[in-house]
Design a protein around this motif. Structure first.
Motif, PDB file in Angstrom:
ATOM      1  N   ALA A 445      64.532  43.603  27.499  1.00 29.63           N
ATOM      2  CA  ALA A 445      65.421  42.925  28.447  1.00 29.63           C
ATOM      3  C   ALA A 445      65.986  43.917  29.457  1.00 29.63           C
ATOM      4  O   ALA A 445      66.053  43.629  30.661  1.00 29.63           O
ATOM      5  CB  ALA A 445      66.551  42.231  27.690  1.00 29.63           C
ATOM      6  N   ALA A 446      66.383  45.097  28.987  1.00 26.77           N
ATOM      7  CA  ALA A 446      66.913  46.119  29.897  1.00 26.77           C
ATOM      8  C   ALA A 446      65.835  46.610  30.854  1.00 26.77           C
ATOM      9  O   ALA A 446      66.077  46.782  32.060  1.00 26.77           O
ATOM     10  CB  ALA A 446      67.485  47.280  29.084  1.00 26.77           C
ATOM     11  N   LEU A 447      64.626  46.821  30.321  1.00 27.68           N
ATOM     12  CA  LEU A 447      63.529  47.299  31.156  1.00 27.68           C
ATOM     13  C   LEU A 447      63.170  46.286  32.233  1.00 27.68           C
ATOM     14  O   LEU A 447      62.944  46.648  33.395  1.00 27.68           O
ATOM     15  CB  LEU A 447      62.316  47.592  30.275  1.00 27.68           C
ATOM     16  N   ALA A 448      63.125  45.012  31.858  1.00 33.38           N
ATOM     17  CA  ALA A 448      62.801  43.974  32.841  1.00 33.38           C
ATOM     18  C   ALA A 448      63.851  43.913  33.946  1.00 33.38           C
ATOM     19  O   ALA A 448      63.519  43.731  35.129  1.00 33.38           O
ATOM     20  CB  ALA A 448      62.679  42.622  32.148  1.00 33.38           C
ATOM     21  N   THR A 449      65.119  44.078  33.589  1.00 35.84           N
ATOM     22  CA  THR A 449      66.187  44.080  34.594  1.00 35.84           C
ATOM     23  C   THR A 449      65.994  45.212  35.595  1.00 35.84           C
ATOM     24  O   THR A 449      66.118  45.014  36.815  1.00 35.84           O
ATOM     25  CB  THR A 449      67.557  44.210  33.906  1.00 35.84           C
ATOM     26  N   LEU A 450      65.680  46.406  35.087  1.00 38.87           N
ATOM     27  CA  LEU A 450      65.448  47.539  35.983  1.00 38.87           C
ATOM     28  C   LEU A 450      64.256  47.275  36.899  1.00 38.87           C
ATOM     29  O   LEU A 450      64.280  47.620  38.088  1.00 38.87           O
ATOM     30  CB  LEU A 450      65.206  48.804  35.164  1.00 38.87           C
ATOM     31  N   ALA A 451      63.202  46.664  36.363  1.00 34.76           N
ATOM     32  CA  ALA A 451      62.015  46.386  37.169  1.00 34.76           C
ATOM     33  C   ALA A 451      62.312  45.352  38.249  1.00 34.76           C
ATOM     34  O   ALA A 451      61.797  45.456  39.369  1.00 34.76           O
ATOM     35  CB  ALA A 451      60.875  45.905  36.269  1.00 34.76           C
ATOM     36  N   TRP A 452      63.122  44.339  37.936  1.00 34.64           N
ATOM     37  CA  TRP A 452      63.499  43.355  38.957  1.00 34.64           C
ATOM     38  C   TRP A 452      64.309  44.020  40.071  1.00 34.64           C
ATOM     39  O   TRP A 452      64.129  43.694  41.254  1.00 34.64           O
ATOM     40  CB  TRP A 452      64.296  42.212  38.340  1.00 34.64           C
ATOM     41  N   ILE A 453      65.200  44.944  39.711  1.00 30.61           N
ATOM     42  CA  ILE A 453      65.970  45.667  40.730  1.00 30.61           C
ATOM     43  C   ILE A 453      65.030  46.490  41.617  1.00 30.61           C
ATOM     44  O   ILE A 453      65.164  46.513  42.846  1.00 30.61           O
ATOM     45  CB  ILE A 453      67.032  46.564  40.067  1.00 30.61           C
ATOM     46  N   ALA A 454      64.071  47.169  40.986  1.00 27.04           N
ATOM     47  CA  ALA A 454      63.099  47.946  41.755  1.00 27.04           C
ATOM     48  C   ALA A 454      62.296  47.048  42.688  1.00 27.04           C
ATOM     49  O   ALA A 454      62.028  47.400  43.845  1.00 27.04           O
ATOM     50  CB  ALA A 454      62.168  48.703  40.801  1.00 27.04           C
ATOM     51  N   ALA A 455      61.903  45.855  42.204  1.00 23.49           N
ATOM     52  CA  ALA A 455      61.148  44.918  43.044  1.00 23.49           C
ATOM     53  C   ALA A 455      61.982  44.473  44.244  1.00 23.49           C
ATOM     54  O   ALA A 455      61.466  44.363  45.369  1.00 23.49           O
ATOM     55  CB  ALA A 455      60.720  43.707  42.216  1.00 23.49           C
ATOM     56  N   ALA A 456      63.274  44.222  44.019  1.00 17.38           N
ATOM     57  CA  ALA A 456      64.144  43.794  45.116  1.00 17.38           C
ATOM     58  C   ALA A 456      64.285  44.890  46.164  1.00 17.38           C
ATOM     59  O   ALA A 456      64.256  44.612  47.380  1.00 17.38           O
ATOM     60  CB  ALA A 456      65.516  43.406  44.567  1.00 17.38           C
ATOM     61  N   LEU A 457      64.403  46.135  45.729  1.00 21.55           N
ATOM     62  CA  LEU A 457      64.533  47.239  46.683  1.00 21.55           C
ATOM     63  C   LEU A 457      63.248  47.423  47.486  1.00 21.55           C
ATOM     64  O   LEU A 457      63.286  47.671  48.700  1.00 21.55           O
ATOM     65  CB  LEU A 457      64.879  48.529  45.935  1.00 21.55           C
ATOM     66  N   ALA A 458      62.102  47.307  46.824  1.00 24.67           N
ATOM     67  CA  ALA A 458      60.837  47.425  47.546  1.00 24.67           C
ATOM     68  C   ALA A 458      60.664  46.286  48.536  1.00 24.67           C
ATOM     69  O   ALA A 458      60.173  46.489  49.656  1.00 24.67           O
ATOM     70  CB  ALA A 458      59.669  47.451  46.548  1.00 24.67           C
ATOM     71  N   ALA A 459      61.067  45.078  48.129  1.00 26.18           N
ATOM     72  CA  ALA A 459      60.980  43.938  49.054  1.00 26.18           C
ATOM     73  C   ALA A 459      61.917  44.133  50.235  1.00 26.18           C
ATOM     74  O   ALA A 459      61.579  43.767  51.376  1.00 26.18           O
ATOM     75  CB  ALA A 459      61.311  42.642  48.315  1.00 26.18           C
ATOM     76  N   LEU A 460      63.095  44.729  50.004  1.00 21.58           N
ATOM     77  CA  LEU A 460      64.034  45.004  51.091  1.00 21.58           C
ATOM     78  C   LEU A 460      63.441  45.979  52.101  1.00 21.58           C
ATOM     79  O   LEU A 460      63.743  45.912  53.301  1.00 21.58           O
ATOM     80  CB  LEU A 460      65.334  45.572  50.514  1.00 21.58           C
TER      81      LEU A 460
END
Length: 484
Positions: A445-460
């Motif tokens: 769950a923690a790893l998935a949260t970090l990956a979603w944050i990384a995806a949002a930054l890359a999309a930004l």
């Protein structure tokens, strides 16, 4: 004074040996930046280190490298490139030996800080040594060999480290860091035996106040981010860094010339750099910890996670650079950022299955493909956003921004990982091995949260590229063309 106007650092017959020394030194820096993430679970178990201490094992290296890398280049100008480069390697090796022998987390953190200080002189000196060793007509090929070798060592180093960690006991993580010693010794021998005297330029300025303010500001910011309830320390760090920026605006020879940011394209390129490398550093640091400690993946298997990144960058960056030269850097950066975001999102979405080889690794390979599409165009965007005479300063600032992004990412995201782990019912600590019920699910769950944050930054990063680089890049190219 340009590199062509400075005396060469070696005789023509010794150029290949200077290239070898530069490759070995860059390999030390690149491998050390990635292999530590693979070794951290074993280090934490061996030294009984907390998650916050694990973050500082990484950040103690990144802090002096981030704050002093620009000053390291100036030191080479003032005291002689060969002398400063060699001193950087020697300090790095002392730190490596101390790291391999560290008996406590605190001792290891101190040793890693020593390595970071050495790297601040070694990393910029590596490419500068190649530039000074080769004439302009041969420099491009030499730099290409240097870059290709760096990509291969970045990919192969963690794999070799993972194999060593998997083959031995808990002490073998020490051997991973000790492997730096023979490589660095060969580089020092090549410098000592093949380089010409390089007296330097005593009149070249060094921004000592800027180096001190940058170090204090980044240290306080990172310290506050890694310690719960220490927001006043982070606030103080932001204040000190603001003083650093004020000093840079007034200093006679600033280490980070702020007037470069008047270029819209340069500011956008560095914003892109910060977002993309914040995301990448988050994944590189925390993914191996979760794979090894949470999923039970071996160190050898976990080390393969980011091999596609280095291999793709090595294989496709040349093509991406040629595309950027033809149509401008914005389109390939846009496509690359969206591909990276898709890779991180796929990783996050498939993480609950905990299937590394069939789901997680393909997602990370997609991320590697996306990074290969944007790394060279991003460098192009930085270079064409300023006049040719300031390309070196622009590249140095962008390099420093990359390191700062990694430092702040690891400091900030550790708290996010710990909070999400405990919110999901984690019984132990994120990134450690535990047989307790719920540990794997909470780690995921923690790893998935970090990956979603990384995806949002890359999309930004995608709209920043399209809006910031299209007009700015076109203007820069038109200005460059007009000046020729």
């Amino acid at each position: 004074m340009t590199d062509d106007a400075r005396p060469p650092v070696c005789a023509p017959r010794n150029r290949r040996w200077m290239l070898a020394a530069a490759i070995l030194a860059s390999a030390l820096g690149f491998i050390d930046g990635t292999v530590v993430a693979i070794a951290l679970p074993a280090i934490r178990e061996s030294l009984n280190a907390s998650l916050a201490q694990a973050q500082w094992i990484n950040n103690a290296y990144m802090l002096p490298l981030s704050a002093l890398i620009l000053a390291g280049g100036a030191l080479g100008d003032r005291f002689g490139l060969v002398r400063v480069f060699g001193a950087g390697i020697a300090v790095f090796l002392l730190g490596s030996a101390a790291t391999a022998l560290a008996p406590t987390p605190e001792a290891m953190i101190a040793a890693r800080a020593l390595k970071g200080a050495g790297a601040a002189a070694m990393v910029p000196g590596s490419l500068a040594l190649v530039a000074r060793a080769y004439p302009r007509a041969e420099r491009g090929r030499a730099i290409g060999l240097w870059a290709a070798a760096s990509a291969l060592t970045t990919a192969g180093g963690p794999v070799i480290g993972g194999l060593i960690l998997s083959a031995g006991g808990e002490w073998t993580w020490r051997l991973v860091f000790a492997l730096n010693l023979p490589l660095g010794a060969i580089a020092l021998w090549l410098l000592h035996s093949k380089a010409e005297p390089d007296p330097g330029r005593p009149e070249a300025p060094v921004d000592w106040p800027g180096a001190v303010l940058a170090t204090l500001g980044l240290f306080a910011l990172a310290w506050g981010l890694t310690r719960p309830g220490q927001w006043p320390v982070s606030a103080a760090g932001i204040g000190i860094f603001a003083l650093f920026l004020l000093w840079q605006a007034r200093a006679p020879a600033p280490m980070m010339p702020l007037d470069l940011f008047r270029s819209r394209a340069f500011a956008a390129a560095n914003g892109l750099t910060f977002a993309l490398y914040f995301a990448l550093s988050t994944m590189i640091f925390f993914v191996p910890m979760a794979l090894i400690g949470g999923w039970g993946v071996s160190e050898a298997a976990a080390s393969v996670a980011f091999a596609p990144l280095a291999l793709c960058v090595g294989a496709f960056s040349g093509l991406a650079g040629r595309v950027a030269d033809r149509i401008g850097p914005a389109p390939p950066i846009l496509a690359g950022a969206l591909t990276v975001a898709a890779g991180y999102a796929a990783f996050a979405a498939t993480a609950p299955a905990a299937e590394f080889w069939t789901r997680s690794l393909p997602a990370l390979a997609l991320t590697g493909l996306g990074m290969s599409m944007l790394v060279a165009p991003l460098s192009t965007a930085v270079m064409i956003s300023v006049p040719d005479a300031r390309a070196g300063a622009a590249s140095g600032v962008n390099n420093a921004v990359t390191r700062m992004a990694g430092l702040i990412a690891v400091a900030a995201m550790g708290g996010v990982a710990a909070a999400r782990y405990h919110a999901a019912g984690g019984p132990a600590s994120f990134g450690t091995e535990s047989a307790a019920a719920g540990h794997m699910a909470a780690s995921t769950a923690a790893l998935a949260t970090l990956a979603w944050i990384a995806a949002a930054l890359a999309a930004l990063a995608a709209p920043i590229a399209w809006l910031g680089l299209r007009a700015g890049g076109a203007a820069a190219q038109a200005s460059s063309s007009a000046s020729q």
